[in-house]
Design a protein around this motif. Structure first.
Motif, PDB file in Angstrom:
ATOM      1  N   ASN A 156       0.638  -1.178  -0.090  1.00 44.16           N
ATOM      2  CA  ASN A 156       0.049   0.022  -0.091  1.00 44.16           C
ATOM      3  C   ASN A 156       0.850   1.287   0.067  1.00 44.16           C
ATOM      4  OD1 ASN A 156      -2.184  -1.913   0.097  1.00 44.16           O
ATOM      5  ND2 ASN A 156      -1.928  -1.935   2.340  1.00 44.16           N
ATOM      6  N   GLY A 245       2.460  -1.098   4.639  1.00 46.47           N
ATOM      7  CA  GLY A 245       2.207   0.359   4.160  1.00 46.47           C
ATOM      8  C   GLY A 245       2.878   1.384   5.081  1.00 46.47           C
ATOM      9  N   GLY A 249       0.216   5.125   3.443  1.00 44.99           N
ATOM     10  CA  GLY A 249      -0.088   3.690   3.085  1.00 44.99           C
ATOM     11  C   GLY A 249      -0.412   3.015   4.292  1.00 44.99           C
ATOM     12  N   THR A 253      -3.666   0.457   5.189  1.00 50.38           N
ATOM     13  CA  THR A 253      -3.050  -0.696   5.936  1.00 50.38           C
ATOM     14  C   THR A 253      -4.024  -0.961   7.136  1.00 50.38           C
ATOM     15  OG1 THR A 253      -0.911  -0.570   4.853  1.00 50.38           O
ATOM     16  CG2 THR A 253      -1.233  -2.381   6.284  1.00 50.38           C
TER      17      THR A 253
END
Length: 471
Positions: A156, A245, A249, A253
């Motif tokens: 991510n 992530g 990110g 996550t």
């Protein structure tokens, strides 16, 4: 009503500061040129001279009745899946693949690239409304030795952007992706299957945790169901799935892990690990550490991203806020990061106090990661089912040997106490969570965490029992 309104000094100062920030890193990716320097055309007979060109027209606020949510959305993408997608069918299940296409990624972005595809996927926004997202699926050239099927890792990306051409599906095939530290390269070298989802969705809703987490889960669903043309069956239907992530990110996550038992219950026992790094779990905690500091560019972008899912925030913008939200509508992470060189607080964009305004408080509460609070729309069952690693730059970890190095700086933007609280709340709810402190601050922490984070991902991907959590 004329839009040629007098500019307040604050509007001018902030607009110029944003322009300077953009000049440092270039025009935001995906942004259309605002002006073209052509010589003036000759007037036709009978036409009226419009007068001199307004040199600051782009930095003038529009009247309040023109401040619709559409004014602040990103410019159209060159990708037809974004600019002219198929009609959304509300009866289509989330995670359903709607279209596919092959993709090639140059070696400077994924040096161990083998085969790749992009899939258009049904998903849901923060309010259960259907929309479509794009995921990139990669089968690296590295063979997987087995004996179990090749694992699937949802990487991510730290998108942290407001423009559609900042999304991984566009950057990986078409741009030079300066991904540092090189998480993606290492994951591909280790031979995992990969799925990278444009989890901010068609509005590029940065920091909208619920929508971001749902998109990650739908990207995983699609990757597990995807069968390449000519292959006998899906590549990853029998694979263990791990996600990782950092920062923006990490938001996606963490929310994917928390939403999974309710939004994607079939992934219980399949999603065997979530590695969550540097996550801002509660945006309200960051007024003192990000707002009005060198991190203010990212904090502003996060709030503007939230507004795309929660447009009730837009009427709170003052004239300065209108200009900034419009000018930054296509800003990629580099522009948002350098925006901290103009450390204007959120209070410059509104005439209310964002720390106490009930609309701001409610939107931030609905996107608070950790304890699921039904008073703010959460389901008490929203508790991660698989193992979780929370890693964070922590002052208890020294940067290196030598005098004065017994303690590190810690994360000054997203303080480590917020990560400890997230771990405590998840553990109290029944999740199995491990806290991993790493050296550095918010930027360097991403580098010092490469080893412990990706080794943890590897252990989960290979089925090594998780014994170091709180359960």
């Amino acid at each position: 009503m004329s839009s040629r309104r007098p500019l307040r000094p604050g509007t001018v100062a902030l607009a110029v500061a944003c322009a300077l920030a953009c000049a440092v890193v270039g025009t935001p990716a995906g942004a259309e040129p605002r002006t073209v320097d052509h010589p003036p055309a000759a007037l036709s007979p009978g036409s009226v001279d419009p007068g001199p060109v307004d040199p600051v027209a782009a930095f003038r606020p529009v009247p309040p009745d023109q401040r619709t949510p559409e004014r602040y959305l990103p410019s159209p993408s060159p990708d037809p899946w974004y600019s002219s997608p198929p009609a959304v069918d509300p009866d289509t299940a989330p995670g359903t693949i709607l279209a596919t296409r092959p993709v090639s990624i140059p070696p400077h972005n994924v040096r161990n690239f083998g085969r790749g595809w992009q899939v258009l996927v049904q998903s849901s926004d923060s309010h259960d409304r259907p929309h479509q997202i794009v995921s990139t699926i990669i089968e690296p050239a590295t063979p997987w030795p087995g004996p179990d099927p090749r694992p699937l890792v949802s990487f991510n990306v730290t998108i942290d952007s407001l423009g559609l051409t900042c999304m991984p599906s566009h950057v990986l095939p078409h741009k030079f992706n300066m991904e540092l530290p090189p998480f993606l390269q290492i994951l591909a070298d280790r031979g995992y299957g990969l799925v990278l989802t444009d989890f901010q969705g068609p509005k590029a809703a940065y920091a909208a945790g619920r929508a971001n987490g749902r998109a990650v889960l739908d990207g995983i669903r699609a990757a597990r169901a995807f069968t390449p043309a000519g292959d006998p069956g899906p590549l990853f239907s029998g694979s263990r799935v791990v996600q990782v992530g950092y920062s923006g990110g990490g938001i996606a996550t963490g929310w994917a892990a928390q939403l999974q038992p309710v939004y994607a219950p079939e992934l219980t026992g399949v999603l065997v690990g979530s590695s969550v790094g540097g996550v801002p779990a509660d945006y309200a905690d960051l007024f003192d550490t990000m707002d009005g500091t060198l991190a203010s560019g990212l904090y502003r972008a996060a709030v503007l991203g939230l507004a795309r899912e929660y447009p009730q925030l837009y009427p709170l913008l003052n004239d300065t806020g209108d200009v900034v939200a419009h000018q930054l509508r296509d800003a990629c992470a580099s522009t948002n990061t350098v925006g901290g060189l103009a450390p204007f607080p959120l209070s410059a964009l509104t005439d209310v106090d964002p720390r106490t305004d009930p609309t701001v408080i409610e939107v931030m509460a609905r996107n608070r990661l950790g304890r699921a609070d039904p008073a703010h729309g959460a389901d008490p069952r929203e508790v991660p089912t698989g193992p979780v690693q929370v890693w964070h730059a922590d002052a208890t970890v020294p940067m290196g040997p030598g005098p004065g190095s017994s303690q590190g700086p810690g994360d000054t933007f997203v303080p480590e106490w917020t990560a400890h609280r997230l771990v405590d709340e998840w553990c109290a709810a029944g999740a199995d969570v491990e806290y991993t402190p790493v050296a550095g601050e918010h930027v360097t922490g991403a580098y010092t965490a490469v080893g412990p984070a990706l080794d943890w991902v590897d252990a989960r991907a290979r089925g090594v029992p998780f014994t170091t959590g709180c359960r």
